[in-house]
Design a protein around this motif. Sequence first.
Motif, PDB file in Angstrom:
ATOM      1  N   VAL A  40       0.838  -1.191   0.000  1.00 35.36           N
ATOM      2  CA  VAL A  40       0.000   0.000   0.000  1.00 35.36           C
ATOM      3  C   VAL A  40       0.875   1.242   0.000  1.00 35.36           C
ATOM      4  CG1 VAL A  40      -1.888  -1.164   1.210  1.00 35.36           C
ATOM      5  CG2 VAL A  40      -0.161   0.080   2.529  1.00 35.36           C
ATOM      6  N   GLU A  41       0.295   2.343  -0.468  1.00 31.30           N
ATOM      7  CA  GLU A  41       0.983   3.625  -0.488  1.00 31.30           C
ATOM      8  C   GLU A  41       0.231   4.597   0.408  1.00 31.30           C
ATOM      9  OE1 GLU A  41       2.805   6.740  -3.760  1.00 31.30           O
ATOM     10  OE2 GLU A  41       0.884   5.793  -4.185  1.00 31.30           O
ATOM     11  N   THR A  42       0.936   5.152   1.383  1.00 31.41           N
ATOM     12  CA  THR A  42       0.364   6.190   2.219  1.00 31.41           C
ATOM     13  C   THR A  42       0.832   7.535   1.699  1.00 31.41           C
ATOM     14  OG1 THR A  42       2.203   6.347   3.785  1.00 31.41           O
ATOM     15  CG2 THR A  42       0.589   4.588   4.158  1.00 31.41           C
ATOM     16  N   ASN A  43       0.503   8.600   2.426  1.00 31.38           N
ATOM     17  CA  ASN A  43       0.956   9.914   1.996  1.00 31.38           C
ATOM     18  C   ASN A  43       2.424  10.146   2.297  1.00 31.38           C
ATOM     19  OD1 ASN A  43       0.894  10.142   4.757  1.00 31.38           O
ATOM     20  ND2 ASN A  43      -0.698  11.697   4.822  1.00 31.38           N
ATOM     21  N   LYS A  44       3.108   9.143   2.864  1.00 28.09           N
ATOM     22  CA  LYS A  44       4.523   9.302   3.185  1.00 28.09           C
ATOM     23  C   LYS A  44       5.412   8.230   2.576  1.00 28.09           C
ATOM     24  CE  LYS A  44       3.958  11.800   7.532  1.00 28.09           C
ATOM     25  NZ  LYS A  44       4.294  11.838   8.978  1.00 28.09           N
ATOM     26  N   ALA A  45       4.913   7.015   2.432  1.00 26.50           N
ATOM     27  CA  ALA A  45       5.802   5.935   2.012  1.00 26.50           C
ATOM     28  C   ALA A  45       4.998   4.777   1.457  1.00 26.50           C
ATOM     29  CB  ALA A  45       6.652   5.461   3.194  1.00 26.50           C
ATOM     30  N   VAL A  46       5.712   3.844   0.831  1.00 25.47           N
ATOM     31  CA  VAL A  46       5.137   2.574   0.415  1.00 25.47           C
ATOM     32  C   VAL A  46       5.379   1.578   1.544  1.00 25.47           C
ATOM     33  CG1 VAL A  46       5.285   0.676  -1.222  1.00 25.47           C
ATOM     34  CG2 VAL A  46       5.465   3.029  -2.032  1.00 25.47           C
ATOM     35  N   MET A  47       4.319   0.940   2.006  1.00 29.79           N
ATOM     36  CA  MET A  47       4.410   0.011   3.124  1.00 29.79           C
ATOM     37  C   MET A  47       3.681  -1.277   2.787  1.00 29.79           C
ATOM     38  SD  MET A  47       3.733   2.576   6.364  1.00 29.79           S
ATOM     39  CE  MET A  47       4.720   4.051   6.612  1.00 29.79           C
ATOM     40  N   GLY A  48       3.761  -2.229   3.704  1.00 31.20           N
ATOM     41  CA  GLY A  48       3.117  -3.514   3.476  1.00 31.20           C
ATOM     42  C   GLY A  48       2.128  -3.863   4.564  1.00 31.20           C
ATOM     43  N   VAL A  49       1.021  -4.488   4.166  1.00 32.04           N
ATOM     44  CA  VAL A  49       0.079  -5.071   5.119  1.00 32.04           C
ATOM     45  C   VAL A  49       0.530  -6.504   5.354  1.00 32.04           C
ATOM     46  CG1 VAL A  49      -2.314  -5.744   5.535  1.00 32.04           C
ATOM     47  CG2 VAL A  49      -1.803  -3.608   4.331  1.00 32.04           C
ATOM     48  N   THR A  50       0.784  -6.867   6.604  1.00 37.68           N
ATOM     49  CA  THR A  50       1.298  -8.193   6.931  1.00 37.68           C
ATOM     50  C   THR A  50       0.255  -9.013   7.671  1.00 37.68           C
ATOM     51  OG1 THR A  50       2.270  -7.357   8.982  1.00 37.68           O
ATOM     52  CG2 THR A  50       3.673  -7.361   7.022  1.00 37.68           C
ATOM     53  N   THR A  51       0.487 -10.321   7.704  1.00 39.48           N
ATOM     54  CA  THR A  51      -0.446 -11.229   8.363  1.00 39.48           C
ATOM     55  C   THR A  51      -0.118 -11.348   9.839  1.00 39.48           C
ATOM     56  OG1 THR A  51       0.999 -13.065   7.759  1.00 39.48           O
ATOM     57  CG2 THR A  51      -0.848 -12.584   6.295  1.00 39.48           C
ATOM     58  N   LEU A  52      -1.146 -11.633  10.636  1.00 38.66           N
ATOM     59  CA  LEU A  52      -0.982 -11.788  12.081  1.00 38.66           C
ATOM     60  C   LEU A  52      -0.691 -13.227  12.479  1.00 38.66           C
ATOM     61  CD1 LEU A  52      -3.971  -9.559  13.258  1.00 38.66           C
ATOM     62  CD2 LEU A  52      -1.556  -8.924  13.109  1.00 38.66           C
ATOM     63  N   CYS A  53      -0.890 -14.163  11.539  1.00 39.49           N
ATOM     64  CA  CYS A  53      -0.705 -15.582  11.871  1.00 39.49           C
ATOM     65  C   CYS A  53      -0.545 -16.379  10.581  1.00 39.49           C
ATOM     66  CB  CYS A  53      -1.898 -16.091  12.673  1.00 39.49           C
ATOM     67  SG  CYS A  53      -3.465 -15.929  11.787  1.00 39.49           S
ATOM     68  N   ASP A  54      -0.232 -17.659  10.729  1.00 38.44           N
ATOM     69  CA  ASP A  54      -0.202 -18.572   9.585  1.00 38.44           C
ATOM     70  C   ASP A  54      -1.626 -18.876   9.143  1.00 38.44           C
ATOM     71  OD1 ASP A  54       2.452 -18.559  10.196  1.00 38.44           O
ATOM     72  OD2 ASP A  54       2.574 -20.673  10.791  1.00 38.44           O
ATOM     73  N   GLY A  55      -1.802 -19.134   7.846  1.00 39.98           N
ATOM     74  CA  GLY A  55      -3.133 -19.474   7.372  1.00 39.98           C
ATOM     75  C   GLY A  55      -3.197 -19.574   5.868  1.00 39.98           C
ATOM     76  N   VAL A  56      -4.417 -19.658   5.364  1.00 39.48           N
ATOM     77  CA  VAL A  56      -4.671 -19.733   3.921  1.00 39.48           C
ATOM     78  C   VAL A  56      -5.579 -18.568   3.543  1.00 39.48           C
ATOM     79  CG1 VAL A  56      -5.665 -21.095   2.044  1.00 39.48           C
ATOM     80  CG2 VAL A  56      -4.475 -22.242   3.920  1.00 39.48           C
ATOM     81  N   VAL A  57      -5.232 -17.851   2.483  1.00 39.30           N
ATOM     82  CA  VAL A  57      -6.046 -16.734   2.022  1.00 39.30           C
ATOM     83  C   VAL A  57      -7.350 -17.291   1.457  1.00 39.30           C
ATOM     84  CG1 VAL A  57      -6.182 -14.752   0.478  1.00 39.30           C
ATOM     85  CG2 VAL A  57      -3.978 -15.381   1.495  1.00 39.30           C
ATOM     86  N   SER A  58      -8.456 -16.985   2.123  1.00 39.67           N
ATOM     87  CA  SER A  58      -9.749 -17.504   1.669  1.00 39.67           C
ATOM     88  C   SER A  58     -10.527 -16.488   0.845  1.00 39.67           C
ATOM     89  CB  SER A  58     -10.593 -17.940   2.872  1.00 39.67           C
ATOM     90  OG  SER A  58     -10.826 -16.842   3.745  1.00 39.67           O
ATOM     91  N   GLU A  59     -10.239 -15.196   1.034  1.00 38.13           N
ATOM     92  CA  GLU A  59     -10.941 -14.164   0.265  1.00 38.13           C
ATOM     93  C   GLU A  59     -10.118 -12.881   0.274  1.00 38.13           C
ATOM     94  OE1 GLU A  59     -15.209 -11.697   0.201  1.00 38.13           O
ATOM     95  OE2 GLU A  59     -14.934 -13.394   1.578  1.00 38.13           O
ATOM     96  N   LEU A  60     -10.087 -12.189  -0.856  1.00 39.68           N
ATOM     97  CA  LEU A  60      -9.437 -10.881  -0.953  1.00 39.68           C
ATOM     98  C   LEU A  60     -10.464  -9.873  -1.442  1.00 39.68           C
ATOM     99  CD1 LEU A  60      -5.948 -11.672  -2.522  1.00 39.68           C
ATOM    100  CD2 LEU A  60      -6.376 -10.728  -0.251  1.00 39.68           C
TER     101      LEU A  60
END
Length: 410
Positions: A40-60
Amino acid sequence: MPTVPILMPQLGESIAEATVIRLDVSVGDNVKTDQEIIEVETNKAVMGVTTLCDGVVSELRAVEGVSYSVGSLLGFLEVTEDEVARTGVDTVESLEARNQTQPEPSSNDEENLHFALDGDSYEEDPSIIPSVKGLPVPTGVMGAHYISPRMRARMDDLGLREADISAIVGTGAGGRVTVEDLERFLDYLDAWPSAAASPMRMAVADAMRRSWTRPLATVGLPVLLDRVLDHRRQQDPKPGLTLYLLRALAVALKEQPMTAGYLIGEKVVHPRSFDIGVAVQVEDGVVVPTVRKVDQKSISDLIAEYDDLVDRARRRRLTEEDSSGGIATVTNFGTFGLTTGTPIPLPNETLILGIGAGKKKPVWSEQVETFIPATEAELILTFDHRVVDGGGAGMLLNRVAALLQQPESL
């Protein structure tokens, strides 16, 4: 299996939203704890959204190019019971159960909820349109100071500021700009080519609007750079000219801390640390990483830290801590071939020091009693005139120039 929501995190104290620029995973992908899955891009930098735990992506649910406020639902992970126990992460099921046992939220609370917990599915909050909407318009000389409540409401709907309507010739009483004038102007602009402003461009625009609410003044002084350039050639690695300027400003401000004060009400707040920002040009804007305790470190001590900050700034990888808390900024607009300019300090800073491009000029030498070629550049200082007067600014600028004639002491 338990389901864990993927939410837009709080990426910094002053960051309320971020724009999704890339999805790094797909539905069905296995992910690990702290894995970056959305860029993601904020008004200051490019950053990342990270996961809180192990798992499988079920929906985006996140869509590239769309801005989402902090707390917005971006997707879901399927996880195991053991993983929930290991990490203590909140699941959809635990949140729903908690919601059923809590009292009804007030109207204010409802405005802050980004997804519903009152049924068998989450209801995604509509994507957030960038904070400042509408088309930027050129500054003109016509217009009125008074804005009616109706006009103000329409401007709020469009995300416009007073500066955005200054080009409109008003037809109301005393030249007042009416809603009809605004609508005609917007219809006129519809035929113009346009493009959405990036979060970076909007952040710069917002900072400059806030800065310009103060009485700013600018002073300049020519400075000889030959000694700095000679000193630089003898160093390995070679420090940039901006680093010499950064260090000279820190030393001068430590000697004259009043010039770095910040006016709050009837008090001038003095700096507790001489942390100074450096303006770095990036795509579609400028970012200002902060170099810490510049007064306590020599140029050789600062090279690695400075180079790392500038590199991460250009790659938009700065953290909130990297770009906060500065008391002043240094900008080297001479790298663009510009010899002079009027830089504007950030809203939370009292002054900004700039330097133009060096030019060879004949300079009179008392030692040989003739003109000799020398490299000269313009030092430019813009400051908040409520805090600093012309005399104080002049003394600060002269001290910076004098320090640049003693580069070995920096």
